[in-house]
Scaffold this motif. Sequence first.
Motif, mmCIF file in Angstrom:
data_model
loop_
_atom_site.group_PDB
_atom_site.id
_atom_site.type_symbol
_atom_site.label_atom_id
_atom_site.label_comp_id
_atom_site.label_asym_id
_atom_site.label_seq_id
_atom_site.Cartn_x
_atom_site.Cartn_y
_atom_site.Cartn_z
ATOM 1 N N VAL A 229 -27.767 38.247 -108.962
ATOM 2 C CA VAL A 229 -28.567 38.087 -110.273
ATOM 3 C C VAL A 229 -27.784 37.199 -111.472
ATOM 4 O O VAL A 229 -26.527 37.590 -111.354
ATOM 5 C CB VAL A 229 -29.098 39.602 -111.089
ATOM 6 N N VAL A 230 -28.259 36.093 -111.943
ATOM 7 C CA VAL A 230 -27.732 35.166 -112.802
ATOM 8 C C VAL A 230 -28.761 35.307 -114.001
ATOM 9 O O VAL A 230 -29.982 34.951 -113.806
ATOM 10 C CB VAL A 230 -27.226 34.036 -112.317
ATOM 11 N N GLU A 231 -28.205 35.388 -115.191
ATOM 12 C CA GLU A 231 -29.502 35.458 -116.331
ATOM 13 C C GLU A 231 -28.715 35.145 -117.543
ATOM 14 O O GLU A 231 -27.550 35.270 -117.751
ATOM 15 C CB GLU A 231 -30.146 36.907 -116.393
ATOM 16 N N HIS A 232 -29.421 34.605 -118.502
ATOM 17 C CA HIS A 232 -28.852 34.260 -119.962
ATOM 18 C C HIS A 232 -28.494 35.509 -120.461
ATOM 19 O O HIS A 232 -29.278 36.368 -120.640
ATOM 20 C CB HIS A 232 -29.860 33.451 -120.880
ATOM 21 N N LEU B 53 -31.734 36.155 -103.893
ATOM 22 C CA LEU B 53 -31.035 35.714 -105.165
ATOM 23 C C LEU B 53 -32.021 35.355 -106.299
ATOM 24 O O LEU B 53 -33.140 34.876 -105.842
ATOM 25 C CB LEU B 53 -30.258 34.581 -104.674
ATOM 26 N N THR B 54 -31.780 35.538 -107.540
ATOM 27 C CA THR B 54 -32.590 35.045 -108.612
ATOM 28 C C THR B 54 -31.545 34.754 -109.734
ATOM 29 O O THR B 54 -30.798 35.219 -110.260
ATOM 30 C CB THR B 54 -33.496 36.379 -109.083
ATOM 31 N N PHE B 55 -32.091 33.558 -110.156
ATOM 32 C CA PHE B 55 -31.330 32.636 -111.135
ATOM 33 C C PHE B 55 -32.223 32.365 -112.423
ATOM 34 O O PHE B 55 -33.132 31.589 -112.384
ATOM 35 C CB PHE B 55 -30.832 31.485 -110.682
ATOM 36 N N ARG B 56 -31.854 33.185 -113.637
ATOM 37 C CA ARG B 56 -32.495 33.019 -114.895
ATOM 38 C C ARG B 56 -34.015 33.308 -114.616
ATOM 39 O O ARG B 56 -34.811 32.297 -115.302
ATOM 40 C CB ARG B 56 -32.123 31.516 -115.364
ATOM 41 N N ASN B 57 -34.199 34.448 -114.217
ATOM 42 C CA ASN B 57 -35.867 34.710 -114.122
ATOM 43 C C ASN B 57 -36.239 36.016 -114.803
ATOM 44 O O ASN B 57 -37.380 35.948 -115.247
ATOM 45 C CB ASN B 57 -36.015 34.879 -112.582
ATOM 46 N N ILE B 58 -35.209 36.614 -115.186
ATOM 47 C CA ILE B 58 -35.663 38.179 -115.720
ATOM 48 C C ILE B 58 -36.624 37.880 -116.877
ATOM 49 O O ILE B 58 -37.425 38.595 -117.440
ATOM 50 C CB ILE B 58 -34.340 38.886 -115.992
ATOM 51 N N VAL C 282 -32.259 35.223 -96.323
ATOM 52 C CA VAL C 282 -32.279 35.181 -97.621
ATOM 53 C C VAL C 282 -33.398 34.306 -98.428
ATOM 54 O O VAL C 282 -33.980 33.532 -98.224
ATOM 55 C CB VAL C 282 -30.934 34.356 -98.397
ATOM 56 N N ALA C 283 -33.692 35.442 -99.508
ATOM 57 C CA ALA C 283 -34.911 34.738 -100.421
ATOM 58 C C ALA C 283 -34.304 34.394 -101.802
ATOM 59 O O ALA C 283 -33.436 35.195 -102.376
ATOM 60 C CB ALA C 283 -35.840 35.802 -100.477
ATOM 61 N N GLU C 284 -34.785 33.242 -102.273
ATOM 62 C CA GLU C 284 -34.730 32.783 -103.571
ATOM 63 C C GLU C 284 -35.624 32.939 -104.394
ATOM 64 O O GLU C 284 -36.913 32.418 -103.967
ATOM 65 C CB GLU C 284 -34.298 31.451 -103.516
ATOM 66 N N THR D 66 -23.480 37.559 -114.275
ATOM 67 C CA THR D 66 -23.610 37.135 -112.708
ATOM 68 C C THR D 66 -23.432 38.797 -112.251
ATOM 69 O O THR D 66 -22.271 39.468 -112.412
ATOM 70 C CB THR D 66 -22.596 36.252 -112.371
ATOM 71 N N LEU D 67 -24.472 39.198 -111.751
ATOM 72 C CA LEU D 67 -24.216 40.602 -111.354
ATOM 73 C C LEU D 67 -24.629 40.705 -109.553
ATOM 74 O O LEU D 67 -25.582 40.109 -109.249
ATOM 75 C CB LEU D 67 -25.374 41.485 -112.033
ATOM 76 N N LYS D 68 -23.832 41.457 -108.899
ATOM 77 C CA LYS D 68 -24.011 41.560 -107.425
ATOM 78 C C LYS D 68 -24.324 43.307 -107.252
ATOM 79 O O LYS D 68 -23.697 44.132 -107.570
ATOM 80 C CB LYS D 68 -22.741 41.352 -106.754
ATOM 81 N N PHE D 69 -25.690 43.438 -106.813
ATOM 82 C CA PHE D 69 -26.044 44.646 -106.446
ATOM 83 C C PHE D 69 -26.270 44.849 -104.941
ATOM 84 O O PHE D 69 -26.078 43.996 -104.025
ATOM 85 C CB PHE D 69 -27.642 44.794 -106.980
#
Length: 286
Positions: free
Chosen positions: A195-198, A162-167, A80-82, A278-281
Amino acid sequence: MNSTTRRRGIATVAFAMLLLAACASTTRPTAEATSQNPQSAALDAILAGEHRSAEHRARDQYRHPKETLLFFGLQPDMHVAEIWPGANGWYSEIIAPLVAGKGKYYAVHWEANPDSKFITEGIQAYTAKLTQAPAVYGDVTLTALGPKSLTIAPPGSLDMVLTFRNIHNWMARDFQTAAVQAMYDALKPGGILGVVEHRGNAAVRQDPTAKNGYVNEDYAIQLFRSAGFELLAKSEINANPRDTKDYEQGVWTLPPTYRLGPTDRDKYAAIGESDRFTLKFRKPLR
């Protein structure tokens, strides 16, 4: 209504139900479902670990790390990569220990920039954090993502990204398309992207640079679909209906940043951290 018409009506309803089932679902795991997940106890132990500061634990109520990672389906044997874990590695404290020994954790940091004190000191602080507790984090591989660093892991090698609040950060640099493609390339066919984002106000047109830190959910979904990802599911785990998203200083008005300092601090503390989607692709199997 004759029998032929009735049968057609039943068939139409059944077909519509099948279409709905095939579409991405919106879920919020129940406490029972979460507790029955085999990774639940392991995450509980990690979250209670002494390697996490009181300050970091205080954010669990807003970031819901256990529920979020269970929703994405993280397993101990995954590679897994963050993406961009930041200087303090908030999620690294949870993900790396879970996969240590059985899986592999890639910490995909900012691209090195000797002209940026923020980036240089941030990478140094993050690296020091890992080296101070090797028994906790295991064998972490540091890579980078940036305009000149688009290989975050060997192509087709990852089970999950996984990416948290980066878009919004990518959008500020007009780097979002390349960033998403780099994640797609690193995943195995069938690999998962979490993906998690504001979450922005859907009634307000998306600012191409996301200068207020908010990203419309529909914009994000289209961004990842354009790279070839399939949307599997949505979750309201990280939703916050108290967030009005109309602050002069953007999302950074809210905790933990409190960009306005003491001004109306109690007001913003009562709101809490931002509303987030919170999105799962999935990368297609083909």
